[in-house]
Design a protein around this motif. Structure first.
Motif, PDB file in Angstrom:
ATOM      1  N   ASP A 110      -4.473  15.690  -1.987  1.00 56.40           N
ATOM      2  CA  ASP A 110      -4.156  14.478  -2.738  1.00 56.40           C
ATOM      3  C   ASP A 110      -2.769  14.671  -3.354  1.00 56.40           C
ATOM      4  O   ASP A 110      -2.527  14.362  -4.509  1.00 56.40           O
ATOM      5  N   ALA A 153      -9.122  11.970 -12.747  1.00 52.91           N
ATOM      6  CA  ALA A 153     -10.115  11.404 -11.815  1.00 52.91           C
ATOM      7  C   ALA A 153     -10.373  12.402 -10.681  1.00 52.91           C
ATOM      8  O   ALA A 153     -11.520  12.670 -10.319  1.00 52.91           O
ATOM      9  N   ASN A 163       7.254  -0.558  -2.560  1.00 51.38           N
ATOM     10  CA  ASN A 163       6.722  -1.449  -3.596  1.00 51.38           C
ATOM     11  C   ASN A 163       7.670  -1.742  -4.753  1.00 51.38           C
ATOM     12  O   ASN A 163       7.268  -2.330  -5.739  1.00 51.38           O
ATOM     13  N   ASN A 216      -5.899  -1.060 -12.127  1.00 53.44           N
ATOM     14  CA  ASN A 216      -6.280  -0.432 -13.398  1.00 53.44           C
ATOM     15  C   ASN A 216      -5.007  -0.176 -14.196  1.00 53.44           C
ATOM     16  O   ASN A 216      -3.906  -0.313 -13.665  1.00 53.44           O
ATOM     17  N   TYR A 250      -0.043  13.303  -2.738  1.00 50.22           N
ATOM     18  CA  TYR A 250       0.919  12.213  -2.659  1.00 50.22           C
ATOM     19  C   TYR A 250       1.559  11.935  -4.018  1.00 50.22           C
ATOM     20  O   TYR A 250       2.747  11.684  -4.127  1.00 50.22           O
ATOM     21  N   SER A 255      -5.842  11.383  -0.745  1.00 56.15           N
ATOM     22  CA  SER A 255      -7.282  11.594  -0.582  1.00 56.15           C
ATOM     23  C   SER A 255      -7.677  11.971   0.842  1.00 56.15           C
ATOM     24  O   SER A 255      -8.617  11.440   1.396  1.00 56.15           O
ATOM     25  N   SER A 292      -1.831   1.108 -12.243  1.00 56.20           N
ATOM     26  CA  SER A 292      -1.305   2.463 -12.395  1.00 56.20           C
ATOM     27  C   SER A 292      -1.675   3.340 -11.213  1.00 56.20           C
ATOM     28  O   SER A 292      -0.864   4.116 -10.730  1.00 56.20           O
ATOM     29  N   ASN A 342     -11.792   0.832  -5.733  1.00 60.26           N
ATOM     30  CA  ASN A 342     -10.815   0.241  -4.813  1.00 60.26           C
ATOM     31  C   ASN A 342     -11.516  -0.612  -3.754  1.00 60.26           C
ATOM     32  O   ASN A 342     -11.034  -1.685  -3.380  1.00 60.26           O
ATOM     33  N   SER A 344      -4.850   9.815 -12.750  1.00 63.80           N
ATOM     34  CA  SER A 344      -5.312  10.131 -11.394  1.00 63.80           C
ATOM     35  C   SER A 344      -5.658  11.612 -11.287  1.00 63.80           C
ATOM     36  O   SER A 344      -6.566  12.007 -10.555  1.00 63.80           O
ATOM     37  N   GLY A 369      -4.031   3.736  -7.375  1.00 63.76           N
ATOM     38  CA  GLY A 369      -4.835   3.144  -6.312  1.00 63.76           C
ATOM     39  C   GLY A 369      -4.262   1.892  -5.676  1.00 63.76           C
ATOM     40  O   GLY A 369      -4.958   1.213  -4.927  1.00 63.76           O
ATOM     41  N   LYS A 370      -2.988   1.581  -5.943  1.00 65.19           N
ATOM     42  CA  LYS A 370      -2.411   0.362  -5.354  1.00 65.19           C
ATOM     43  C   LYS A 370      -2.371   0.434  -3.830  1.00 65.19           C
ATOM     44  O   LYS A 370      -2.837  -0.463  -3.145  1.00 65.19           O
ATOM     45  N   THR A 371      -1.798   1.529  -3.309  1.00 61.01           N
ATOM     46  CA  THR A 371      -1.642   1.614  -1.855  1.00 61.01           C
ATOM     47  C   THR A 371      -3.005   1.642  -1.165  1.00 61.01           C
ATOM     48  O   THR A 371      -3.226   0.922  -0.182  1.00 61.01           O
ATOM     49  N   TYR A 402     -13.482   6.840  -7.720  1.00 62.73           N
ATOM     50  CA  TYR A 402     -12.400   5.875  -7.932  1.00 62.73           C
ATOM     51  C   TYR A 402     -12.147   5.028  -6.691  1.00 62.73           C
ATOM     52  O   TYR A 402     -11.730   3.892  -6.777  1.00 62.73           O
ATOM     53  N   GLU A 422       2.229  -4.941  -2.286  1.00 60.47           N
ATOM     54  CA  GLU A 422       2.094  -3.942  -3.357  1.00 60.47           C
ATOM     55  C   GLU A 422       3.315  -4.017  -4.260  1.00 60.47           C
ATOM     56  O   GLU A 422       4.443  -4.070  -3.782  1.00 60.47           O
TER      57      GLU A 422
HETATM   58  P1  ATP Z   1       2.132   4.849  -6.295  1.00 61.69           P
HETATM   59  O1  ATP Z   1       2.399   4.559  -7.736  1.00 61.69           O
HETATM   60  O2  ATP Z   1       2.702   6.137  -5.847  1.00 61.69           O
HETATM   61  O3  ATP Z   1       2.472   3.716  -5.377  1.00 61.69           O
HETATM   62  P2  ATP Z   1      -0.586   4.010  -5.886  1.00 61.69           P
HETATM   63  O4  ATP Z   1      -0.937   3.245  -7.114  1.00 61.69           O
HETATM   64  O5  ATP Z   1      -0.206   3.231  -4.690  1.00 61.69           O
HETATM   65  O6  ATP Z   1       0.526   5.094  -6.193  1.00 61.69           O
HETATM   66  P3  ATP Z   1      -2.453   5.412  -4.184  1.00 61.69           P
HETATM   67  O7  ATP Z   1      -1.336   5.893  -3.355  1.00 61.69           O
HETATM   68  O8  ATP Z   1      -3.398   4.430  -3.591  1.00 61.69           O
HETATM   69  O9  ATP Z   1      -1.900   4.868  -5.569  1.00 61.69           O
HETATM   70  O10 ATP Z   1      -3.315   6.627  -4.691  1.00 61.69           O
HETATM   71  C1  ATP Z   1      -2.685   7.767  -5.246  1.00 61.69           C
HETATM   72  C2  ATP Z   1      -3.723   8.654  -5.859  1.00 61.69           C
HETATM   73  O11 ATP Z   1      -4.258   8.049  -7.039  1.00 61.69           O
HETATM   74  C3  ATP Z   1      -4.944   8.888  -4.984  1.00 61.69           C
HETATM   75  O12 ATP Z   1      -4.756   9.878  -4.055  1.00 61.69           O
HETATM   76  C4  ATP Z   1      -6.013   9.215  -6.010  1.00 61.69           C
HETATM   77  O13 ATP Z   1      -5.903  10.536  -6.457  1.00 61.69           O
HETATM   78  C5  ATP Z   1      -5.648   8.352  -7.185  1.00 61.69           C
HETATM   79  N1  ATP Z   1      -6.405   7.082  -7.254  1.00 61.69           N
HETATM   80  C6  ATP Z   1      -6.598   6.188  -6.268  1.00 61.69           C
HETATM   81  N2  ATP Z   1      -7.304   5.135  -6.693  1.00 61.69           N
HETATM   82  C7  ATP Z   1      -7.559   5.344  -8.003  1.00 61.69           C
HETATM   83  C8  ATP Z   1      -8.245   4.614  -9.015  1.00 61.69           C
HETATM   84  N3  ATP Z   1      -8.815   3.431  -8.758  1.00 61.69           N
HETATM   85  N4  ATP Z   1      -8.293   5.170 -10.259  1.00 61.69           N
HETATM   86  C9  ATP Z   1      -7.736   6.361 -10.532  1.00 61.69           C
HETATM   87  N5  ATP Z   1      -7.080   7.099  -9.613  1.00 61.69           N
HETATM   88  C10 ATP Z   1      -6.989   6.621  -8.365  1.00 61.69           C
END
Ligand code: ATP
Ligand code: MG
Length: 441
Positions: free
Chosen positions: A327, A338, A129, A176, A329, A314, A101, A282, A335, A103-105, A278, A151
């Motif tokens: 943050d 968090a 993705n 997660n 994005y 971040s 959900s 990662n 998120s 933190g993927k990127t 968080y 991703e």
């Molecule tokens: P997307 O669904 O847009 O591709 P993503 O899963 O790739 O999002 P990221 O772009 O890495 O996620 O991070 C987006 C935001 O999520 C971060 O700026 C931060 O606020 C939050 N985030 C990052 N890692 C975690 C984590 N492990 N748990 C909870 N929130 C997180």
């Protein structure tokens, strides 16, 4: 109509793939896709005029006009996915698939940074993705790669299953499972099921699964699947991280913002550019995968310390006497919570939050925005500024908050009320693009 094999031969003559006439490179394959507003078929002629070598189209009338260079298929998107799947099958280096959900990127970038210390690693560019981005990512791999990190995003059931069938990951990780895309998945149980399709694929195909053993939901999802596995014919390899025994835990979180970790094995303190607990999670994933693939602890430490986030994720930005944690994005209930907890725990003279709507929550939007209001109220910030249609649901708990139905009225207000010596947290869904606030701070 051309078959996938015929299409693949044509693809091998090309220098790359593009779905956008603004990004045509000489001798690329242009793929016409249909979007909500545009039909790519209408741009095929233009793409060819811009020196695309071939155009993959699904409109017979368009193909008729240039039979030499137009490759007619039944459906452009399916053909793109089939082509990517075919290309994938020509490689046998490891492909790490990751979903989750949040933190993927970030996790993908950290994994790639660590693995790049030892292998020619190719990772998804930016956030490509989805059902189009994953095929494009796969099609940009070539035999020079030694390892790929892909991703996978999803906002409804069966999407990860489809992406797995294309990327055929040999290794995989779910960051997660939280409250994101509740609308499309059908609630939190739906998210669990949808993301779990990655575990299903890896287990059923005897591949390697990395699981954060500190995450109860992920552990439960894994156990449920073991119970259901009847055939002994395929045995998946499961790597739990960090090390199960607390005494063996080689990594310790020393400080949350920026994250500072301590590594027992090197007796080194590693200071990163990333804020927030968080991001520690990662990092643990990236370090576990680096360790598995034989990257030395020293090299992995360096990769983590040197990684600098971009694209409004971040980012810590200094503007005059102000500090901004940008943050903007994206945002969803997990998120957002968090980030707010993190910001609340960070020492600062004066703290201001500027928060925008969380999208795609469907029926749960009102309750989730209201719950967010409570969390913000409990966090006791000096000033709360909210923007967006659904943020008014948060106001019940926040009688003193400033509320703006759209971001333009927010810009005006910030311009008229300049602040100094202040720490800001700016976060909202992509559609709110709250990074546009930055120039006014
Ligand atoms: P997307 O669904 O847009 O591709 P993503 O899963 O790739 O999002 P990221 O772009 O890495 O996620 O991070 C987006 C935001 O999520 C971060 O700026 C931060 O606020 C939050 N985030 C990052 N890692 C975690 C984590 N492990 N748990 C909870 N929130 C997180
Ligand atoms: Mg992403």
């Amino acid at each position: 109509m051309v078959t996938t094999e015929q299409l693949y031969d044509k693809f091998l003559e090309c220098t790359g793939v593009s779905t956008d006439t603004r990004r045509i490179t000489p001798d690329c394959l242009f793929v016409a896709l249909k979007g909500d507003k545009f039909d790519g078929n209408q741009f095929a002629e233009q793409a060819l005029a811009q020196r695309a070598r071939y155009a993959l189209v699904d409109d017979p009338a368009v193909a008729e006009r240039d039979q030499e260079r137009c490759l007619l298929v039944a459906d452009g998107l399916t053909a793109l996915q089939d082509l990517a799947r075919h290309h994938r099958q020509t490689f046998n280096f490891p492909v790490i698939g990751l979903t989750g959900s949040n933190g993927k990127t970030t996790t993908k970038e950290l994994i790639a940074a660590v693995l790049s210390k030892k292998y020619r690693t190719y990772a998804t560019v930016g956030n490509l993705n989805n059902h189009i981005g994953v095929p494009l990512t796969l099609l940009s791999l070539n035999e020079q790669c030694e390892l790929a990190v892909v991703e996978m995003g999803a906002n409804h059931q069966k999407e990860i299953e489809l992406l797995c069938s294309i990327a055929q990951p040999t290794h995989g990780l779910i960051t997660n499972v939280g409250k994101a895309h509740l609308e499309g998945f059908g609630g939190i149980e739906g998210v669990r099921k949808g993301k779990g399709e990655l575990y299903d694929y890896l287990i059923q195909n005897g591949k390697t699964v990395f699981i954060n053993s500190r995450d109860k939901t992920l552990m439960a999802m894994y156990r449920e699947r073991l119970k259901d596995t009847r055939s002994e014919s395929t045995v998946a390899e499961v790597i739990f991280y960090p090390a199960a025994e607390a005494a063996d835990e080689p990594i310790e979180l020393l400080q949350e913002s920026p994250v500072v970790i301590y590594r027992d094995s090197t007796k080194q303190e590693v200071t990163t550019h990333l804020p927030g607990r968080y991001n520690f999670e990662n990092m643990l994933a990236a370090l576990a995968i680096g360790d598995y693939f034989g990257v030395s602890v020293e090299e992995a430490n360096r990769a983590i310390a040197d990684y600098n986030p971009t694209n409004n994720r971040s980012q810590v930005i200094t503007k005059g006497t102000n500090t901004v944690l940008l943050d903007a994005y994206n945002a969803n209930p997990s998120s957002m919570a968090a980030a707010i907890r993190q910001f609340a725990a960070t020492p600062a003279k004066r703290k201001v939050v500027i928060l925008g709507d969380m999208y795609e929550l469907g029926e749960e939007s009102e309750a989730e925005h209201a719950a967010l209001g409570k969390l913000i109220a409990d966090s006791k910030f000096d000033l709360v500024i909210l923007a967006g249609k659904d943020m008014h649901y948060a106001l019940g708990y926040l009688p003193k908050a400033y509320y703006f139905p759209d971001k333009f009225s927010l810009h005006n207000w910030i311009m008229d009320n300049p602040m100094t010596d202040t720490s800001f947290l700016i976060k909202g869904s992509r559609g709110m693009s709250l990074e546009t606030v930055l120039p006014f701070i």
